[in-house]
Design a protein around this motif. Sequence first.
Motif, PDB file in Angstrom:
ATOM      1  N   LEU A  17       0.268  -1.148  -0.315  1.00 14.62           N
ATOM      2  CA  LEU A  17      -0.313  -0.028   0.005  1.00 14.62           C
ATOM      3  C   LEU A  17       0.837   0.934   0.403  1.00 14.62           C
ATOM      4  O   LEU A  17       1.296   1.207   0.902  1.00 14.62           O
ATOM      5  CB  LEU A  17      -1.086   0.016   0.951  1.00 14.62           C
ATOM      6  CG  LEU A  17      -2.064   1.251   1.494  1.00 14.62           C
ATOM      7  CD1 LEU A  17      -2.523   1.731   0.139  1.00 14.62           C
ATOM      8  CD2 LEU A  17      -2.018   1.069   2.900  1.00 14.62           C
ATOM      9  N   HIS A  66      -3.272   0.771  -4.166  1.00 16.89           N
ATOM     10  CA  HIS A  66      -2.687  -1.415  -3.585  1.00 16.89           C
ATOM     11  C   HIS A  66      -1.997  -2.048  -4.270  1.00 16.89           C
ATOM     12  O   HIS A  66      -2.650  -1.906  -5.902  1.00 16.89           O
ATOM     13  CB  HIS A  66      -4.543  -1.593  -3.298  1.00 16.89           C
ATOM     14  CG  HIS A  66      -5.412  -1.297  -1.612  1.00 16.89           C
ATOM     15  ND1 HIS A  66      -4.638  -1.272  -0.793  1.00 16.89           N
ATOM     16  CD2 HIS A  66      -5.025   0.366  -1.872  1.00 16.89           C
ATOM     17  CE1 HIS A  66      -5.222  -0.573   0.423  1.00 16.89           C
ATOM     18  NE2 HIS A  66      -5.595   0.305  -0.223  1.00 16.89           N
ATOM     19  N   GLN A  84       3.442  -0.615   4.236  1.00 15.37           N
ATOM     20  CA  GLN A  84       2.684   0.310   4.288  1.00 15.37           C
ATOM     21  C   GLN A  84       3.573   1.486   3.743  1.00 15.37           C
ATOM     22  O   GLN A  84       4.302   1.589   5.254  1.00 15.37           O
ATOM     23  CB  GLN A  84       1.610  -0.498   4.818  1.00 15.37           C
ATOM     24  CG  GLN A  84       1.031  -1.397   5.133  1.00 15.37           C
ATOM     25  CD  GLN A  84      -0.008  -1.100   5.646  1.00 15.37           C
ATOM     26  OE1 GLN A  84      -0.307  -0.013   6.053  1.00 15.37           O
ATOM     27  NE2 GLN A  84      -0.835  -1.953   5.866  1.00 15.37           N
TER      28      GLN A  84
END
Length: 442
Positions: free
Chosen positions: A41, A75, A231
């Motif tokens: 992400l 994503h 992330q």
Amino acid sequence: MTDLLYVDGGNPLRGEITVRGAKNFVSKAMVAALLGETPSLLRNVPEIRDVAVVTGLLELHGVRVDADPGAGTLHLDPSAVESAHVADIDTHAGASRIPILFCGPLLHRLGEAFIPDLGGCRIGDRPINYHLDILRQFGAEVDKTPTGIYLRAPRGLQGTKIALPYPSVGATEQLLLTAVRAEGITELSGAAIEPEIMDLVNVLQKMGAIISVDTDRVIRIEGVDRLDGYQHTALADRVEAASWGSAALATGGDVFVRGATQPEMTTFLNTFRKVGGEFVVQDEGIRFFHPGGDLHSIQLETDVHPGFMTDWQQPLVVALTQARGLSIVHETVYENRFGFVDALIGMGATIQVYKECLGGRPCRFGQRNFYHSAVISGPTPLSAADIEVPDLRGGFSHLIAALAAKGTSAVRGISLIDRGYEHFTEKLEALGAEFSREAVRD
């Protein structure tokens, strides 16, 4: 068809705009997702053409990319990575040079990779020799053909020891993306250490990589068998922030750049203040403004980080045409970066370019017959003109000149600016600029 912007200049830019993640980092973080066994992400992603190009290339290789442009998130799921058709890669990549950075991750995931003919902005040779030499030293087999370059790694990639003759950002990125999954230890000396490189190191470390960065430009990587997804929130685009700061200075304006951050811009901010501009650093961003009075001529030399960034040079040169006295700018990173000044001269600027290393230490271009120094005499009023955008940064610099000039300028080929400046026409509108955009037949 090409995009044409009619700019009614001579008015100060005033207002607020927002910058998001750095163009010079986001695309590399997207490529890094290929190395992971699980999804990633990425946040603070700008809507620029380079992101669209990399998204398409990832999708061609089986990566699922789900974007939320409003939220600025991507994503990336690489669980089904596969080889892409050569023709599809060539067609989609266009003038982008990003496919070269796919090679290391694809060699790890698939054992093979393909690079089409590479384009990019016309600001120097920017050879891919560094990249190919690095991949060969890791054990890749390189086969050059008329359509591009095929690479294979039938025995996998092995750690190696590499010394760069110049701290190339692209070569450093290549090595990082290749070494993290190579067997054994890799050592790179003469590495680039730009903030965007350090943020890529942060991403790779989150994925499970073991990377150390020494103070003497030496990077060491211990290869690992597996990397997972990440992330991460991308660092702000310091080039775009500085470009709008230079536009505020050149037009006598006042622009708050939301999202801009001080640590990556220290060198630019010092120079901005020496020229006579002022700024206020806030938690949410940086306000750049012309405080009134004369701007000051300066002596400036571009360099790799932590020096004055080459991408900051062109926008600031436009502001220097309005400074009193003689400014000297020595470009040491790209040998042909002063081609953009021809348009400024046509608008009334007094600029002379030289082959000698002026205003600084001798550099690698000094004996190679390149016009890589400039002397700018000012202040000179700028007048409207018809302008052809030469490259991304030079194009934005021409746009600044058109905004500062009296009259209506026609700026052709401004779609190049979309590569690295998110929604720049909407931002111009927010700052009170008067312009119109249209598509015209070449």
